[in-house]
Design a protein around this motif. Structure first.
Motif, PDB file in Angstrom:
ATOM      1  N   TRP A  75      -9.604  -3.712  10.947  1.00  0.00           N
ATOM      2  CA  TRP A  75      -8.812  -3.371   9.775  1.00  0.00           C
ATOM      3  C   TRP A  75      -8.220  -4.629   9.167  1.00  0.00           C
ATOM      4  O   TRP A  75      -8.159  -5.681   9.798  1.00  0.00           O
ATOM      5  CB  TRP A  75      -7.691  -2.392  10.139  1.00  0.00           C
ATOM      6  CG  TRP A  75      -6.818  -2.835  11.279  1.00  0.00           C
ATOM      7  CD1 TRP A  75      -6.999  -2.562  12.600  1.00  0.00           C
ATOM      8  CD2 TRP A  75      -5.646  -3.666  11.198  1.00  0.00           C
ATOM      9  NE1 TRP A  75      -6.017  -3.152  13.352  1.00  0.00           N
ATOM     10  CE2 TRP A  75      -5.171  -3.847  12.525  1.00  0.00           C
ATOM     11  CE3 TRP A  75      -4.946  -4.283  10.152  1.00  0.00           C
ATOM     12  CZ2 TRP A  75      -4.037  -4.599  12.821  1.00  0.00           C
ATOM     13  CZ3 TRP A  75      -3.814  -5.031  10.442  1.00  0.00           C
ATOM     14  CH2 TRP A  75      -3.369  -5.178  11.758  1.00  0.00           C
ATOM     15  N   ARG A  76      -7.781  -4.507   7.933  1.00  0.00           N
ATOM     16  CA  ARG A  76      -7.063  -5.578   7.260  1.00  0.00           C
ATOM     17  C   ARG A  76      -6.005  -4.945   6.364  1.00  0.00           C
ATOM     18  O   ARG A  76      -6.156  -3.797   5.929  1.00  0.00           O
ATOM     19  CB  ARG A  76      -8.003  -6.451   6.421  1.00  0.00           C
ATOM     20  CG  ARG A  76      -8.652  -5.727   5.232  1.00  0.00           C
ATOM     21  CD  ARG A  76      -9.535  -6.644   4.417  1.00  0.00           C
ATOM     22  NE  ARG A  76     -10.164  -5.939   3.301  1.00  0.00           N
ATOM     23  CZ  ARG A  76      -9.587  -5.781   2.103  1.00  0.00           C
ATOM     24  NH1 ARG A  76      -8.367  -6.267   1.880  1.00  0.00           N
ATOM     25  NH2 ARG A  76     -10.211  -5.125   1.137  1.00  0.00           N
ATOM     26  N   ILE A  77      -4.923  -5.663   6.095  1.00  0.00           N
ATOM     27  CA  ILE A  77      -3.877  -5.170   5.212  1.00  0.00           C
ATOM     28  C   ILE A  77      -4.242  -5.520   3.778  1.00  0.00           C
ATOM     29  O   ILE A  77      -4.361  -6.697   3.415  1.00  0.00           O
ATOM     30  CB  ILE A  77      -2.503  -5.780   5.570  1.00  0.00           C
ATOM     31  CG1 ILE A  77      -2.148  -5.449   7.025  1.00  0.00           C
ATOM     32  CG2 ILE A  77      -1.429  -5.266   4.617  1.00  0.00           C
ATOM     33  CD1 ILE A  77      -1.979  -3.976   7.315  1.00  0.00           C
ATOM     34  N   ALA A  78      -4.442  -4.492   2.960  1.00  0.00           N
ATOM     35  CA  ALA A  78      -4.760  -4.694   1.543  1.00  0.00           C
ATOM     36  C   ALA A  78      -3.513  -4.685   0.675  1.00  0.00           C
ATOM     37  O   ALA A  78      -3.481  -5.309  -0.385  1.00  0.00           O
ATOM     38  CB  ALA A  78      -5.732  -3.614   1.062  1.00  0.00           C
ATOM     39  N   CYS A  79      -2.489  -3.955   1.113  1.00  0.00           N
ATOM     40  CA  CYS A  79      -1.240  -3.880   0.354  1.00  0.00           C
ATOM     41  C   CYS A  79      -0.129  -3.442   1.288  1.00  0.00           C
ATOM     42  O   CYS A  79      -0.335  -2.546   2.110  1.00  0.00           O
ATOM     43  CB  CYS A  79      -1.361  -2.902  -0.821  1.00  0.00           C
ATOM     44  SG  CYS A  79       0.186  -2.638  -1.739  1.00  0.00           S
ATOM     45  N   ALA A 108       4.759   1.996  -5.169  1.00  0.00           N
ATOM     46  CA  ALA A 108       3.870   0.833  -5.184  1.00  0.00           C
ATOM     47  C   ALA A 108       2.627   1.087  -4.344  1.00  0.00           C
ATOM     48  O   ALA A 108       1.509   0.715  -4.738  1.00  0.00           O
ATOM     49  CB  ALA A 108       4.620  -0.391  -4.667  1.00  0.00           C
ATOM     50  N   LEU A 109       2.795   1.731  -3.186  1.00  0.00           N
ATOM     51  CA  LEU A 109       1.641   2.036  -2.334  1.00  0.00           C
ATOM     52  C   LEU A 109       0.700   3.013  -3.034  1.00  0.00           C
ATOM     53  O   LEU A 109      -0.528   2.853  -2.975  1.00  0.00           O
ATOM     54  CB  LEU A 109       2.111   2.618  -1.004  1.00  0.00           C
ATOM     55  CG  LEU A 109       2.982   1.721  -0.114  1.00  0.00           C
ATOM     56  CD1 LEU A 109       3.241   2.413   1.221  1.00  0.00           C
ATOM     57  CD2 LEU A 109       2.350   0.362   0.092  1.00  0.00           C
ATOM     58  N   VAL A 110       1.268   4.006  -3.693  1.00  0.00           N
ATOM     59  CA  VAL A 110       0.445   4.984  -4.417  1.00  0.00           C
ATOM     60  C   VAL A 110      -0.322   4.296  -5.543  1.00  0.00           C
ATOM     61  O   VAL A 110      -1.512   4.559  -5.759  1.00  0.00           O
ATOM     62  CB  VAL A 110       1.333   6.121  -4.962  1.00  0.00           C
ATOM     63  CG1 VAL A 110       0.542   7.000  -5.936  1.00  0.00           C
ATOM     64  CG2 VAL A 110       1.866   6.971  -3.809  1.00  0.00           C
ATOM     65  N   ALA A 111       0.334   3.379  -6.259  1.00  0.00           N
ATOM     66  CA  ALA A 111      -0.344   2.651  -7.336  1.00  0.00           C
ATOM     67  C   ALA A 111      -1.514   1.832  -6.790  1.00  0.00           C
ATOM     68  O   ALA A 111      -2.597   1.804  -7.383  1.00  0.00           O
ATOM     69  CB  ALA A 111       0.649   1.745  -8.060  1.00  0.00           C
ATOM     70  N   ALA A 112      -1.307   1.188  -5.635  1.00  0.00           N
ATOM     71  CA  ALA A 112      -2.384   0.407  -5.025  1.00  0.00           C
ATOM     72  C   ALA A 112      -3.540   1.306  -4.602  1.00  0.00           C
ATOM     73  O   ALA A 112      -4.719   0.951  -4.768  1.00  0.00           O
ATOM     74  CB  ALA A 112      -1.842  -0.366  -3.830  1.00  0.00           C
ATOM     75  N   ALA A 113      -3.206   2.477  -4.048  1.00  0.00           N
ATOM     76  CA  ALA A 113      -4.259   3.406  -3.632  1.00  0.00           C
ATOM     77  C   ALA A 113      -5.021   3.947  -4.833  1.00  0.00           C
ATOM     78  O   ALA A 113      -6.256   4.057  -4.795  1.00  0.00           O
ATOM     79  CB  ALA A 113      -3.644   4.547  -2.824  1.00  0.00           C
ATOM     80  N   ARG A 114      -4.316   4.272  -5.900  1.00  0.00           N
ATOM     81  CA  ARG A 114      -4.997   4.759  -7.109  1.00  0.00           C
ATOM     82  C   ARG A 114      -5.921   3.707  -7.692  1.00  0.00           C
ATOM     83  O   ARG A 114      -6.949   4.030  -8.305  1.00  0.00           O
ATOM     84  CB  ARG A 114      -3.962   5.191  -8.148  1.00  0.00           C
ATOM     85  CG  ARG A 114      -3.246   6.484  -7.827  1.00  0.00           C
ATOM     86  CD  ARG A 114      -2.156   6.761  -8.840  1.00  0.00           C
ATOM     87  NE  ARG A 114      -1.464   8.015  -8.562  1.00  0.00           N
ATOM     88  CZ  ARG A 114      -0.249   8.313  -9.024  1.00  0.00           C
ATOM     89  NH1 ARG A 114       0.405   7.431  -9.782  1.00  0.00           N
ATOM     90  NH2 ARG A 114       0.313   9.466  -8.732  1.00  0.00           N
ATOM     91  N   ALA A 115      -5.557   2.424  -7.508  1.00  0.00           N
ATOM     92  CA  ALA A 115      -6.394   1.332  -8.007  1.00  0.00           C
ATOM     93  C   ALA A 115      -7.607   1.080  -7.125  1.00  0.00           C
ATOM     94  O   ALA A 115      -8.451   0.246  -7.461  1.00  0.00           O
ATOM     95  CB  ALA A 115      -5.565   0.057  -8.121  1.00  0.00           C
ATOM     96  N   GLY A 116      -7.701   1.793  -5.998  1.00  0.00           N
ATOM     97  CA  GLY A 116      -8.850   1.661  -5.121  1.00  0.00           C
ATOM     98  C   GLY A 116      -8.786   0.488  -4.166  1.00  0.00           C
ATOM     99  O   GLY A 116      -9.806   0.064  -3.623  1.00  0.00           O
ATOM    100  N   LEU A 117      -7.561  -0.022  -3.905  1.00  0.00           N
ATOM    101  CA  LEU A 117      -7.440  -1.179  -3.024  1.00  0.00           C
ATOM    102  C   LEU A 117      -7.689  -0.833  -1.560  1.00  0.00           C
ATOM    103  O   LEU A 117      -8.011  -1.721  -0.760  1.00  0.00           O
ATOM    104  CB  LEU A 117      -6.054  -1.811  -3.159  1.00  0.00           C
ATOM    105  CG  LEU A 117      -5.900  -2.913  -4.219  1.00  0.00           C
ATOM    106  CD1 LEU A 117      -6.118  -2.342  -5.620  1.00  0.00           C
ATOM    107  CD2 LEU A 117      -4.514  -3.550  -4.116  1.00  0.00           C
ATOM    108  N   GLY A 118      -7.505   0.429  -1.188  1.00  0.00           N
ATOM    109  CA  GLY A 118      -7.701   0.795   0.203  1.00  0.00           C
ATOM    110  C   GLY A 118      -7.258   2.207   0.478  1.00  0.00           C
ATOM    111  O   GLY A 118      -7.130   3.030  -0.441  1.00  0.00           O
ATOM    112  N   VAL A 119      -6.975   2.498   1.773  1.00  0.00           N
ATOM    113  CA  VAL A 119      -6.596   3.835   2.209  1.00  0.00           C
ATOM    114  C   VAL A 119      -5.225   3.763   2.873  1.00  0.00           C
ATOM    115  O   VAL A 119      -4.789   2.718   3.346  1.00  0.00           O
ATOM    116  CB  VAL A 119      -7.622   4.431   3.184  1.00  0.00           C
ATOM    117  CG1 VAL A 119      -8.959   4.637   2.495  1.00  0.00           C
ATOM    118  CG2 VAL A 119      -7.781   3.556   4.423  1.00  0.00           C
ATOM    119  N   MET A 120      -4.559   4.899   2.918  1.00  0.00           N
ATOM    120  CA  MET A 120      -3.255   4.992   3.562  1.00  0.00           C
ATOM    121  C   MET A 120      -3.174   6.280   4.356  1.00  0.00           C
ATOM    122  O   MET A 120      -3.858   7.269   4.044  1.00  0.00           O
ATOM    123  CB  MET A 120      -2.122   4.917   2.535  1.00  0.00           C
ATOM    124  CG  MET A 120      -2.195   5.931   1.423  1.00  0.00           C
ATOM    125  SD  MET A 120      -1.038   5.612   0.043  1.00  0.00           S
ATOM    126  CE  MET A 120       0.543   5.964   0.821  1.00  0.00           C
TER     127      MET A 120
END
Length: 293
Positions: free
Chosen positions: A207-211, A218-230
């Motif tokens: 694994w790696r930390i994308a955000c 902020a986490l939801v915005a990153a997920a919506r942008a397709g940066l990774g999974v939560m």
């Protein structure tokens, strides 16, 4: 037909509806499980409708049970306001309430607004933080009441509801099984962060930390942008995000409990905390039934 609904039976109904467990409802209310069953049966007889579909493995609300939720909350709130009025008691003082980031996108503000309207002389101070941080602040005496997560299996706190955890991400996101899983996480001591890392390492997934952020928005915005999974509570999935398909091969992250925890202050602070806790328990289903809207 002259039908009346017993407040004790309505409180039991709400406890079962929120925990989806007769055992957990009995534990929350401090009564026998047979009494829970009796209250539900008598309420169903009074309503002339089945409120729960249940078998040996599962309890679910029926359509009539969903309708009863709103009526039960309204009746109990009116009952409590009348009791307070005629008892001549008004809550006062300072109440330091902590809520975890999970609730910023739910209907918790409606519950708090109703509480402030019913108890205008209570000075409500709200702290929004990670669950682990709130636990520490409560232990240090800096909060009077906390609504937060705990790991399934832990016993501290008063259960509001239990939920499964899911891997979630943008609908278009694809996870490459040959590359490290891109994670969107809260910083330590986030409970969902710890759970995500634990299950991935248990199953040998890189694994790696994308955000990382303390802000759920902020986490939801990153997920919506397709940066990774939560990893997130199934009942609180924000709009625009969906569970990651099983074909991605991510390990099951397990479950989580949402609980109320009380501080050690006495007097007016304890009375105000008890009243807010009762309001949250009465309206707890609103926090996760369509709460992501």
């Amino acid at each position: 037909m002259d039908t009346s609904y017993d407040p004790a039976q309505l409180r039991t109904f709400l406890a079962v509806a929120q925990t989806l467990s007769f055992t957990q409802a009995a534990r929350r209310l401090g009564i026998r499980q047979s009494t829970v069953s009796q209250h539900v049966r008598r309420l169903e007889e009074a309503a002339g409708r089945q409120l729960f579909a249940r078998d040996t493995h599962r309890v679910d609300l029926t359509e009539d049970g969903e309708a009863m939720l709103g009526f039960a909350r309204t009746i109990l709130r009116a009952h409590e306001r009348a009791a307070a009025f005629f008892a001549g008691t008004r809550l006062r003082g300072r109440l330091r309430f902590g809520a975890s980031e999970d609730f910023v996108l739910t209907r918790l503000p409606e519950i708090l607004e109703s509480f402030r309207r019913d108890h205008p002389e209570v000075e409500l101070e709200l702290t929004v933080e990670l669950s682990g941080t709130l636990h520490r602040q409560l232990e240090a005496g800096r909060l009077d009441l906390v609504l937060a997560k705990r790991r399934t299996g832990d016993t501290h706190g008063e259960l509001v509801w239990q939920d499964a955890l899911d891997w979630i991400g943008a609908p278009q996101l694809r996870i490459d099984p040959e590359r490290p899983v891109p994670l969107i996480v809260f910083p330590p001591p986030g409970i969902t962060r710890a759970r995500a890392l634990e299950v991935l390492e248990e199953h040998g997934r890189a694994w790696r930390i994308a955000c990382t952020s303390t802000s759920l928005s902020a986490l939801v915005a990153a997920a919506r942008a397709g940066l990774g999974v939560m990893v997130h509570s199934r009942g609180l999935i924000p709009p625009g995000l969906v569970p990651v398909p099983a074909r991605a091969g991510l390990p099951e992250p397990g479950g989580v409990d949402f609980v109320l925890l009380h501080g050690d202050r006495r007097g007016a602070a304890q009375e105000a905390a008890d009243a807010l806790a009762a309001a949250i328990l009465a309206g707890g289903d609103r926090l996760h039934r369509g709460g992501g809207g």
